[in-house]
Design a protein around this motif. Structure first.
Motif, PDB file in Angstrom:
ATOM      1  N   GLY A   1      23.877 -68.281 -71.873  1.00 48.08           N
ATOM      2  CA  GLY A   1      24.747 -69.005 -70.962  1.00 48.08           C
ATOM      3  C   GLY A   1      24.571 -68.627 -69.512  1.00 48.08           C
ATOM      4  N   HIS A   2      23.846 -67.570 -69.228  1.00 43.26           N
ATOM      5  CA  HIS A   2      23.623 -67.185 -67.841  1.00 43.26           C
ATOM      6  C   HIS A   2      22.528 -68.052 -67.217  1.00 43.26           C
ATOM      7  N   ILE A   3      22.675 -68.275 -65.936  1.00 35.82           N
ATOM      8  CA  ILE A   3      21.673 -69.041 -65.203  1.00 35.82           C
ATOM      9  C   ILE A   3      20.527 -68.116 -64.812  1.00 35.82           C
ATOM     10  N   GLU A   4      19.338 -68.456 -65.266  1.00 37.24           N
ATOM     11  CA  GLU A   4      18.145 -67.685 -64.938  1.00 37.24           C
ATOM     12  C   GLU A   4      17.307 -68.450 -63.934  1.00 37.24           C
ATOM     13  N   LEU A   5      16.896 -67.769 -62.892  1.00 34.04           N
ATOM     14  CA  LEU A   5      15.992 -68.374 -61.920  1.00 34.04           C
ATOM     15  C   LEU A   5      14.573 -68.260 -62.451  1.00 34.04           C
ATOM     16  N   VAL A   6      13.909 -69.388 -62.569  1.00 30.95           N
ATOM     17  CA  VAL A   6      12.534 -69.428 -63.065  1.00 30.95           C
ATOM     18  C   VAL A   6      11.725 -70.271 -62.083  1.00 30.95           C
ATOM     19  N   GLY A   7      10.900 -69.620 -61.296  1.00 35.95           N
ATOM     20  CA  GLY A   7      10.183 -70.347 -60.249  1.00 35.95           C
ATOM     21  C   GLY A   7      11.188 -70.928 -59.262  1.00 35.95           C
ATOM     22  N   ASP A   8      11.048 -72.194 -58.955  1.00 39.84           N
ATOM     23  CA  ASP A   8      12.018 -72.840 -58.068  1.00 39.84           C
ATOM     24  C   ASP A   8      12.955 -73.750 -58.857  1.00 39.84           C
ATOM     25  N   GLY A   9      13.202 -73.370 -60.126  1.00 40.95           N
ATOM     26  CA  GLY A   9      14.163 -74.067 -60.965  1.00 40.95           C
ATOM     27  C   GLY A   9      15.035 -73.068 -61.685  1.00 40.95           C
ATOM     28  N   ILE A  10      15.877 -73.561 -62.572  1.00 42.48           N
ATOM     29  CA  ILE A  10      16.740 -72.669 -63.333  1.00 42.48           C
ATOM     30  C   ILE A  10      16.706 -73.050 -64.809  1.00 42.48           C
ATOM     31  N   ARG A  11      17.099 -72.072 -65.637  1.00 38.37           N
ATOM     32  CA  ARG A  11      17.138 -72.279 -67.078  1.00 38.37           C
ATOM     33  C   ARG A  11      18.404 -71.642 -67.635  1.00 38.37           C
ATOM     34  N   VAL A  12      19.019 -72.328 -68.587  1.00 40.50           N
ATOM     35  CA  VAL A  12      20.175 -71.790 -69.307  1.00 40.50           C
ATOM     36  C   VAL A  12      19.883 -71.903 -70.796  1.00 40.50           C
ATOM     37  N   THR A  13      20.081 -70.816 -71.540  1.00 42.11           N
ATOM     38  CA  THR A  13      19.870 -70.846 -72.984  1.00 42.11           C
ATOM     39  C   THR A  13      21.130 -70.365 -73.700  1.00 42.11           C
TER      40      THR A  13
END
Length: 635
Positions: free
Chosen positions: A179-191
């Protein structure tokens, strides 16, 4: 479609048909059957893209929500009688539903647009991954990410921003950082994962807001209000015919493509989708064509939507007013939704194009073409609106009168035709007879309302056009009306000749034309607009059958006495819709949707064909609804 951040490949482009449409009456988004938003422009339909992976899988940007496994099946449907899209994911562990909608913006133009994505698990458990990868200005503008202390994040470029809000309290299970927002490159991912009965979601918002956490109750109220809007709007329809579900979906699709602040209808919410995959026939349709929108008046009035028809007629009259005193003619063929006409065509050199279909064009170079038929379509819609009580004011009539004087002076010059070919001007038969329509409707308006007008001159020019079309538009050896006087090529645009009252639907000349089209332009009920190999149009490659022309064909068959053939053709055509009842511009050889999607012309022509066919099935072959055709000849 999306296997992870940065893994989009050329072969991963979804089929054009594998999309649903949501919108807020100022812009819209396409969502594929895997839960990916791959096309979204803001703040308007014709603004630069925020998500555009449909035209470039690597550079375009996207927002995806999907199961965290490749082993799943997806299905899509609309919440009944709404424009709220549900994408269902079926996995071995459970079943989830992704609910996508945009709260409606009916008032003034605004930079604030909200796109809600709510995921709920209805059976078992589901692990998921969500990724947000915006690419502003067709991927040309860089951006930075401003985290929102667990509330979301903000993507900021020099001229634009997109805010990601979290919805509800965290209920996500799984790994430590679920549920945490992860910064990946210049985007984000939530799992994370959800159990049956649990829900999580986000809201994407343009317009500069800071990230926040939105209570779930507030989001539920927003969805309820959006549901209420669409169901109330749908219930206003007066259509009670045989094809209610398809007609209702087509009507809502047209509404989704209407820019509420002005009443303008875009031809499609997309740009660059190919008429032939890998080819160069890739146009930007996010604008308002006089022709398309004028035909929409017929469809809207046929369903009882007088407010929408009135809004477009007002928009049209504003364009006539603005053109007073110009040398280029009273109207341009297309405009932006706000009525401006700066549609300079350019190519997105860095965009790969849908499955390699290049060039990717934005803007539209056809905007400055001379297409004389638009005056007939405009006047037919104004006249039809008048018969339904939407009368012109004095100033409006004066400007219409001046426009018709211009038609009298210019109807006999070559133009570039309805299909916007780039092969040069011709004396197109369709343009000629639609000028006849313009003058005919003007005469009828003047006479029915007692308005001052040079009726003798208009009648003289109208009759001259009629004589020329019957002489030069008719090809004796073909036994048919043809595309223009210097060819024997057939043209499906002429299918509207009986609809407009130019020829009687059982005139031997017309029946012979219809037979010729049956033999050459019709393929298993689908209709090509013309044969490009016989009529070079200045472009390489080929194209599919035109959905608009097929529905015109249905109407022409029914009016000409072939009622069973008309109904069968209509029913066959319904099988070519996508899983949600949506149509692109064209249909390919194997039934695939081609061109920009969804297409307004396709849906408004479906409505018109359904309404007219219903009436004839109820009242007899060749009989048309007097309410819809009031004032039209030879019907």
């Amino acid at each position: 479609m999306v296997g992870g951040l940065g893994t989009l490949m050329v072969d991963d482009y979804p089929n054009i048909a594998d999309h649903g449409l949501i919108g807020d009456l100022q812009t819209a988004a396409l969502i594929d059957t895997n839960g990916t938003i791959d096309w979204f422009c803001a703040p308007r339909f014709d603004s630069p893209s925020v998500f555009g992976s449909l035209l470039d899988a690597e550079r375009g940007g996207y927002c995806s929500v999907r199961p965290d496994t490749d082993d799943y099946v997806s299905r899509q449907l609309y919440l009944p009688n709404t424009a709220i899209l549900i994408t269902r994911f079926l996995t071995e562990e459970g079943v989830g539903e992704l609910i996508d909608f945009m709260p409606v913006e009916e008032g003034e133009a605004t930079d604030r647009h909200r796109l809600v994505r709510m995921l709920r698990v209805v059976r078992g458990t589901m692990s998921f991954v969500a990724e947000v990868m915006p690419r502003f200005d067709y991927g040309r503008a860089s951006h930075r990410i401003v985290p929102g202390d667990g509330m979301g994040a903000k993507f900021v470029s020099d001229d634009f921003s997109l805010t990601l809000h979290r919805v509800g309290d965290p209920v996500l299970h799984g790994a430590e950082r679920a549920g945490h927002i992860e910064l990946v490159g210049d985007g984000i991912r939530v799992t994370g994962s959800l159990n049956a009965g649990e829900m999580a979601g986000v809201m994407l918002e343009t317009g500069g807001a800071d990230p926040t956490r939105i209570p779930l109750d507030e989001m539920n109220a927003m969805q309820l209000e959006t549901t209420r809007f669409w169901r109330d709007w749908n219930n206003r329809s007066t259509y009670r015919g045989r094809w209610r579900e398809m007609v209702a979906r087509s009507a809502m699709t047209l509404k989704l493509m209407t820019y509420a602040p002005t009443g303008a209808l875009v031809a499609a919410p997309t740009a660059g989708l190919p008429e032939q995959v890998g080819g160069e026939r890739n146009w930007d349709y996010r604008y308002t064509w006089i022709r398309d929108a004028s035909f929409s008046v017929y469809a809207l009035l046929g369903l009882g939507y007088t407010e929408e028809a009135e809004a477009f007629v007002a928009w049209l009259m504003d364009r006539v007013h603005e053109s007073v005193g110009t040398d280029s003619g009273p109207l341009k063929i297309m405009y932006r939704v706000d009525g401006t006409s700066d549609l300079v065509e350019e190519t997105l050199e860095d965009f790969a194009g849908y499955r390699g279909s290049r060039p990717v064009r934005i803007g539209n170079g056809a905007a400055d073409q001379l297409q004389l038929d638009i005056y007939g379509e405009a006047m037919d819609s104004i006249h039809l609106a008048d018969t339904h009580g939407l009368q012109l004011p004095h100033v409006g009539w004066t400007q219409i009168s001046d426009m018709l004087d211009w038609v009298c002076d210019h109807w006999d010059q070559p133009d570039e035709g309805i299909w916007e070919t780039r092969g040069g001007t011709q004396n197109f038969t369709y343009g000629r007879f639609m000028c006849w329509v313009a003058l005919d409707r003007g005469i009828r308006l003047a006479q029915s309302r007692g308005r001052p007008a040079p009726i003798l001159r208009w009648r003289e020019q109208r009759d001259a056009i009629y004589e020329e079309v019957m002489k030069d538009g008719w090809h004796a050896e073909r036994g048919a009306f043809v595309q223009h006087q210097d060819t024997d090529v057939l043209d499906a645009s002429l299918l509207v000749m009986p609809l407009m009252g130019f020829v009687a639907p059982r005139d031997p000349m017309w029946l012979s034309t219809l037979a010729a089209m049956d033999a050459e332009l019709v393929s298993d009920s689908l209709v090509y607009r013309y044969n490009p190999s016989a009529s070079p149009d200045g472009l390489r490659g080929s194209e599919g059958t035109f959905t608009l022309c097929t529905f015109w064909y249905v109407d022409a068959l029914a009016r000409s006495g072939y009622l069973e053939d008309a109904q069968l053709t209509f029913e066959k055509m319904l099988t070519y819709a996508n899983h949600l009842g949506l149509y692109a511009e064209e249909i390919g050889l194997t039934g695939e949707q081609l061109g920009n999607f969804p297409q307004a012309f396709s849906h408004l022509s479906l409505i018109n064909a359904a309404v007219n066919l219903d009436y004839q099935l109820d009242h007899g072959s060749g009989v048309v609804d007097p309410v819809l055709t009031k004032g039209r000849r030879a019907t």
